[in-house]
Design an enzyme around this catalytic site. Structure first.
Site, PDB file in Angstrom:
ATOM      1  N   HIS A 100     -48.778  42.677   6.445  1.00  0.00           N
ATOM      2  CA  HIS A 100     -47.958  41.472   6.408  1.00  0.00           C
ATOM      3  C   HIS A 100     -46.565  41.808   5.872  1.00  0.00           C
ATOM      4  O   HIS A 100     -46.426  42.676   5.013  1.00  0.00           O
ATOM      5  CB  HIS A 100     -48.574  40.430   5.468  1.00  0.00           C
ATOM      6  CG  HIS A 100     -49.907  39.915   5.933  1.00  0.00           C
ATOM      7  ND1 HIS A 100     -51.043  40.006   5.174  1.00  0.00           N
ATOM      8  CD2 HIS A 100     -50.278  39.297   7.077  1.00  0.00           C
ATOM      9  CE1 HIS A 100     -52.068  39.462   5.826  1.00  0.00           C
ATOM     10  NE2 HIS A 100     -51.632  39.032   6.998  1.00  0.00           N
ATOM     11  N   ASN A 148     -45.264  35.823  11.518  1.00  0.00           N
ATOM     12  CA  ASN A 148     -44.622  34.903  10.590  1.00  0.00           C
ATOM     13  C   ASN A 148     -43.254  35.433  10.143  1.00  0.00           C
ATOM     14  O   ASN A 148     -42.218  34.794  10.352  1.00  0.00           O
ATOM     15  CB  ASN A 148     -45.538  34.680   9.362  1.00  0.00           C
ATOM     16  CG  ASN A 148     -44.982  33.645   8.416  1.00  0.00           C
ATOM     17  OD1 ASN A 148     -44.160  32.812   8.799  1.00  0.00           O
ATOM     18  ND2 ASN A 148     -45.407  33.689   7.172  1.00  0.00           N
ATOM     19  N   HIS A 157     -53.256  41.047  12.566  1.00  0.00           N
ATOM     20  CA  HIS A 157     -52.363  40.406  11.583  1.00  0.00           C
ATOM     21  C   HIS A 157     -51.127  41.269  11.408  1.00  0.00           C
ATOM     22  O   HIS A 157     -51.099  42.419  11.815  1.00  0.00           O
ATOM     23  CB  HIS A 157     -53.096  40.245  10.243  1.00  0.00           C
ATOM     24  CG  HIS A 157     -54.018  39.068  10.217  1.00  0.00           C
ATOM     25  ND1 HIS A 157     -53.807  37.980   9.420  1.00  0.00           N
ATOM     26  CD2 HIS A 157     -55.137  38.800  10.929  1.00  0.00           C
ATOM     27  CE1 HIS A 157     -54.765  37.094   9.615  1.00  0.00           C
ATOM     28  NE2 HIS A 157     -55.591  37.569  10.539  1.00  0.00           N
ATOM     29  N   ASN A 193     -50.799  37.614  15.073  1.00  0.00           N
ATOM     30  CA  ASN A 193     -50.148  36.713  14.114  1.00  0.00           C
ATOM     31  C   ASN A 193     -48.712  37.148  13.808  1.00  0.00           C
ATOM     32  O   ASN A 193     -48.466  38.321  13.518  1.00  0.00           O
ATOM     33  CB  ASN A 193     -50.908  36.733  12.791  1.00  0.00           C
ATOM     34  CG  ASN A 193     -52.295  36.149  12.904  1.00  0.00           C
ATOM     35  OD1 ASN A 193     -52.741  35.771  13.985  1.00  0.00           O
ATOM     36  ND2 ASN A 193     -52.988  36.064  11.782  1.00  0.00           N
ATOM     37  N   ASP A 202     -54.745  29.808   7.740  1.00  0.00           N
ATOM     38  CA  ASP A 202     -54.560  31.258   7.705  1.00  0.00           C
ATOM     39  C   ASP A 202     -55.027  31.796   6.342  1.00  0.00           C
ATOM     40  O   ASP A 202     -54.581  31.293   5.300  1.00  0.00           O
ATOM     41  CB  ASP A 202     -53.055  31.537   7.918  1.00  0.00           C
ATOM     42  CG  ASP A 202     -52.753  32.990   8.198  1.00  0.00           C
ATOM     43  OD1 ASP A 202     -53.653  33.717   8.638  1.00  0.00           O
ATOM     44  OD2 ASP A 202     -51.584  33.388   7.990  1.00  0.00           O
ATOM     45  N   ASP A 215     -60.981  34.368   4.732  1.00  0.00           N
ATOM     46  CA  ASP A 215     -60.688  35.754   4.412  1.00  0.00           C
ATOM     47  C   ASP A 215     -61.541  36.179   3.222  1.00  0.00           C
ATOM     48  O   ASP A 215     -61.162  35.981   2.071  1.00  0.00           O
ATOM     49  CB  ASP A 215     -59.187  35.904   4.112  1.00  0.00           C
ATOM     50  CG  ASP A 215     -58.811  37.323   3.724  1.00  0.00           C
ATOM     51  OD1 ASP A 215     -59.723  38.168   3.621  1.00  0.00           O
ATOM     52  OD2 ASP A 215     -57.616  37.581   3.524  1.00  0.00           O
TER      53      ASP A 215
END
Ligand code: 13P
Length: 284
Positions: free
Chosen positions: A180, A232, A208, A230, A82, A104
């Site tokens: 994020h 997390n 994301h 994604n 990632d 990225d």
């Protein structure tokens, strides 16, 4: 089953208009919980591993955990770097057994991002490894990397299309308003950008910062053409809340299994709800 590249299941997601989850793996309990949820719902699965998580777990443990999950479950599972920051990190992961990498290059100029991503695609393709690129910058915090949301830059559809055409990536993360980490308010997702790019390129668009995005916004993003999402932070928050509850209730607990079992259970619930929401249940 051995680990597979994302090309083993993302084209089907694009054709079937659903999304496959990338769930970040941070330790053994994450690997177990994510695998258990995917097994119960028969879903393909992507383990995302950031460079910070890689440093924490060690590359040998990381690959061994993912391989054990794939063998035990029989599910198509990709082990994906990632936000890889360089050609060297990507190659190190591929040599160690990763089946997919993200590069990225969003902090480089557009032309440099294309040039660097292309080099990785060339090397990865020869090894049967899939590559995700990124265009525009995604705000928020992941590991030690933070970007103020006001400075996050949305992807421009024409650039995203050219980026795909020149690099030949297998999946493309475009900045469309998510971030994020934990949101202060609600994200504002630019569905028009997703629609334009998804209609013009044959590969998956990646969202994301999937944690904390309201369900209806996830559904609208998938309808607009997102096929990889994604997650997390939501697993981290759920695991930590479960641990805190056990420790707050009883100060005498010292066996880690007493709080890690509830933490794992909390993550199974999060991942199952995401798989249902993304529409990938029964697609393995
Ligand atoms: P969240 O931690 O906000 O879910 O984002 C995960 C992510 O996008 C990993 O690349």
């Amino acid at each position: 089953m051995p680990l597979v590249s994302m090309n083993a299941f993302l084209p089907q997601a694009k054709a079937g208009k659903y999304a496959v989850g990338q769930f970040n793996m941070n330790n053994l309990e994450f690997a177990q919980a994510i695998t258990e949820a995917a097994m119960e719902l028969k879903s393909p699965l992507i383990f995302g591993v950031s460079e910070g998580a890689l440093k924490y777990m060690g590359i040998e443990y990381t690959v061994a955990l993912a391989k054990a999950s794939a063998e035990k479950s029989g599910l198509p599972i990709a082990l994906h770097l990632d936000h890889g920051s360089s050609f060297d990190v990507a190659m190190k992961c591929i040599r160690a057994g990763f089946s997919s990498v993200m590069f990225d290059g969003s902090h480089h100029s557009f032309e440099d991002n294309i040039r660097l991503t292309k080099e990785i695609v060339k090397a990865a393709r020869a090894m049967g490894v899939s590559v995700e690129g990124e265009l525009g910058t995604i705000g928020g915090t992941e590991d030690d990397v933070s970007l103020d949301e006001a400075h996050a830059a949305l992807a421009k559809p024409e650039e995203a299309i050219r980026f795909y055409e020149e690099t030949g990536v297998d999946a493309l993360a475009i900045a469309v308003g998510t971030a994020h980490g934990v949101y202060a308010g609600e994200p504002k997702i630019h569905y028009d950008i997703i629609e334009k790019v998804a209609a013009a390129i044959p590969v998956s668009i990646v969202l994301h910062g999937g944690s904390g995005v309201p369900d209806e916004m996830i559904q609208k993003s998938i309808a607009a053409g997102v096929t990889k999402i994604n997650v997390n932070t939501e697993n981290q928050v759920a695991a930590t809340a479960a641990i805190r509850e056990v420790l707050n209730k009883d100060a005498k607990v010292y066996d880690p299994r007493k709080y890690l079992v509830p933490a794992r259970k909390a993550m199974v619930d999060v991942v199952k709800s995401k798989i249902e929401l993304f529409g990938s249940a029964g697609k393995a």
